[in-house]
Scaffold this motif. Structure first.
Motif, mmCIF file in Angstrom:
data_model
loop_
_atom_site.group_PDB
_atom_site.id
_atom_site.type_symbol
_atom_site.label_atom_id
_atom_site.label_comp_id
_atom_site.label_asym_id
_atom_site.label_seq_id
_atom_site.Cartn_x
_atom_site.Cartn_y
_atom_site.Cartn_z
ATOM 1 N N ALA A 45 0.847 -1.191 0.000
ATOM 2 C CA ALA A 45 0.000 0.000 0.000
ATOM 3 C C ALA A 45 0.883 1.241 0.000
ATOM 4 C CB ALA A 45 -0.913 0.013 1.220
ATOM 5 N N ARG A 46 0.667 2.088 -0.992
ATOM 6 C CA ARG A 46 1.363 3.375 -1.052
ATOM 7 C C ARG A 46 0.413 4.407 -0.449
ATOM 8 N NH1 ARG A 46 2.684 6.761 -6.305
ATOM 9 N NH2 ARG A 46 0.729 5.754 -6.800
ATOM 10 N N VAL A 47 0.862 5.044 0.619
ATOM 11 C CA VAL A 47 0.037 5.994 1.355
ATOM 12 C C VAL A 47 0.548 7.403 1.053
ATOM 13 C CG1 VAL A 47 -0.816 6.673 3.632
ATOM 14 C CG2 VAL A 47 -0.253 4.272 3.178
ATOM 15 N N LEU A 48 -0.280 8.196 0.370
ATOM 16 C CA LEU A 48 0.085 9.572 0.065
ATOM 17 C C LEU A 48 -0.387 10.462 1.199
ATOM 18 C CD1 LEU A 48 -0.789 9.753 -3.722
ATOM 19 C CD2 LEU A 48 1.444 9.555 -2.688
ATOM 20 N N VAL A 49 0.541 11.272 1.717
ATOM 21 C CA VAL A 49 0.263 12.097 2.885
ATOM 22 C C VAL A 49 0.591 13.552 2.565
ATOM 23 C CG1 VAL A 49 0.827 12.464 5.321
ATOM 24 C CG2 VAL A 49 0.903 10.169 4.369
ATOM 25 N N SER A 50 -0.346 14.426 2.885
ATOM 26 C CA SER A 50 -0.127 15.858 2.755
ATOM 27 C C SER A 50 0.230 16.378 4.141
ATOM 28 C CB SER A 50 -1.401 16.529 2.235
ATOM 29 O OG SER A 50 -1.236 17.922 2.207
ATOM 30 N N VAL A 51 1.339 17.129 4.226
ATOM 31 C CA VAL A 51 1.820 17.619 5.522
ATOM 32 C C VAL A 51 1.952 19.139 5.461
ATOM 33 C CG1 VAL A 51 3.672 17.516 7.219
ATOM 34 C CG2 VAL A 51 3.103 15.480 5.890
ATOM 35 N N LEU A 52 1.318 19.827 6.405
ATOM 36 C CA LEU A 52 1.463 21.279 6.493
ATOM 37 C C LEU A 52 2.767 21.605 7.202
ATOM 38 C CD1 LEU A 52 -2.091 22.563 7.475
ATOM 39 C CD2 LEU A 52 -0.996 22.597 5.248
ATOM 40 N N GLY A 53 3.427 22.664 6.736
ATOM 41 C CA GLY A 53 4.641 23.106 7.403
ATOM 42 C C GLY A 53 5.791 23.246 6.441
ATOM 43 N N SER A 54 6.937 23.604 7.003
ATOM 44 C CA SER A 54 8.145 23.785 6.203
ATOM 45 C C SER A 54 8.654 22.437 5.702
ATOM 46 C CB SER A 54 9.226 24.461 7.047
ATOM 47 O OG SER A 54 9.656 23.570 8.071
ATOM 48 N N GLU A 55 9.648 22.511 4.831
ATOM 49 C CA GLU A 55 10.237 21.277 4.304
ATOM 50 C C GLU A 55 10.812 20.423 5.433
ATOM 51 O OE1 GLU A 55 13.620 20.358 1.055
ATOM 52 O OE2 GLU A 55 12.200 21.948 0.513
ATOM 53 N N TYR A 84 -3.704 -10.968 4.178
ATOM 54 C CA TYR A 84 -2.362 -10.406 4.291
ATOM 55 C C TYR A 84 -2.472 -8.930 4.621
ATOM 56 C CZ TYR A 84 -1.091 -14.569 1.641
ATOM 57 O OH TYR A 84 -0.942 -15.853 1.213
ATOM 58 N N LEU A 85 -1.630 -8.467 5.523
ATOM 59 C CA LEU A 85 -1.570 -7.034 5.811
ATOM 60 C C LEU A 85 -0.651 -6.384 4.785
ATOM 61 C CD1 LEU A 85 -1.166 -6.721 9.666
ATOM 62 C CD2 LEU A 85 -3.071 -5.996 8.254
ATOM 63 N N PRO A 86 -1.087 -5.308 4.162
ATOM 64 C CA PRO A 86 -0.215 -4.675 3.171
ATOM 65 C C PRO A 86 1.001 -4.018 3.821
ATOM 66 C CG PRO A 86 -2.244 -3.413 3.446
ATOM 67 C CD PRO A 86 -2.384 -4.652 4.268
ATOM 68 N N GLU A 87 2.113 -4.093 3.128
ATOM 69 C CA GLU A 87 3.330 -3.398 3.529
ATOM 70 C C GLU A 87 3.114 -1.922 3.210
ATOM 71 O OE1 GLU A 87 6.668 -3.377 5.462
ATOM 72 O OE2 GLU A 87 5.831 -5.306 4.879
ATOM 73 N N LEU A 88 3.325 -1.039 4.170
ATOM 74 C CA LEU A 88 3.036 0.385 3.985
ATOM 75 C C LEU A 88 4.256 1.146 3.479
ATOM 76 C CD1 LEU A 88 1.042 1.095 7.280
ATOM 77 C CD2 LEU A 88 0.136 0.531 5.024
ATOM 78 N N SER A 89 4.005 2.044 2.547
ATOM 79 C CA SER A 89 5.032 2.936 2.028
ATOM 80 C C SER A 89 4.453 4.349 2.036
ATOM 81 C CB SER A 89 5.403 2.516 0.606
ATOM 82 O OG SER A 89 6.174 3.511 -0.005
ATOM 83 N N PHE A 90 5.039 5.243 2.847
ATOM 84 C CA PHE A 90 4.537 6.607 2.952
ATOM 85 C C PHE A 90 5.266 7.505 1.964
ATOM 86 C CE2 PHE A 90 3.464 4.903 7.127
ATOM 87 C CZ PHE A 90 2.138 5.292 7.213
ATOM 88 N N GLN A 91 4.491 8.363 1.279
ATOM 89 C CA GLN A 91 5.072 9.337 0.358
ATOM 90 C C GLN A 91 4.370 10.668 0.545
ATOM 91 O OE1 GLN A 91 4.608 7.620 -3.531
ATOM 92 N NE2 GLN A 91 6.451 6.401 -3.332
ATOM 93 N N LEU A 92 5.152 11.739 0.430
ATOM 94 C CA LEU A 92 4.566 13.072 0.511
ATOM 95 C C LEU A 92 3.720 13.332 -0.726
ATOM 96 C CD1 LEU A 92 7.280 15.519 1.880
ATOM 97 C CD2 LEU A 92 5.012 15.111 2.810
#
Length: 108
Positions: A45-55, A84-92
């Motif tokens: 699972a590719r998890v796209l995450v939006s994050v507020l704040g500086s780099e 099966y539990l999906p392997e997580l991959s976080f991306q901005l």
């Protein structure tokens, strides 16, 4: 995409979004799960995450999320019935920032 894959993606997005808000890690800032893309076999699972704040704040949040992977994965397993539990991959997810830049360009 099958209905099952679509349902798993929606549910994973909801669960991960809630669980990320509950993390006690001080590195994790204001993060929103914008989408989850699950492979056809439901193992990744590719998890796209939006994050507020500086780099720098975004990088800290991503480090915090990566260290919380085992916990988040176990919460997925607890709340979803999957073989099966999906392997997580976080991306901005930079789509909001790109949309804002385009909007500024159109205004000038």
């Amino acid at each position: 995409m099958t209905q099952r894959t679509d349902r798993v993606q929606r549910l994973a997005r909801q669960i991960l979004g809630e669980e990320i808000q509950n993390l006690k890690d001080p590195r994790v800032g204001f993060a929103t799960v914008t989408s989850v893309r699950v492979s056809a076999d439901l193992r990744f699972a590719r998890v796209l995450v939006s994050v507020l704040g500086s780099e720098e704040e975004q990088e800290q949040t991503m480090r915090g999320l990566n260290s919380a992977k085992p916990y988040l994965r176990s919460e997925l397993g607890r709340q979803m019935r999957l073989k099966y539990l999906p392997e997580l991959s976080f991306q901005l997810d930079h789509r909001a920032e790109e949309a804002e830049k385009l909007e500024r360009l159109f205004r000038t």
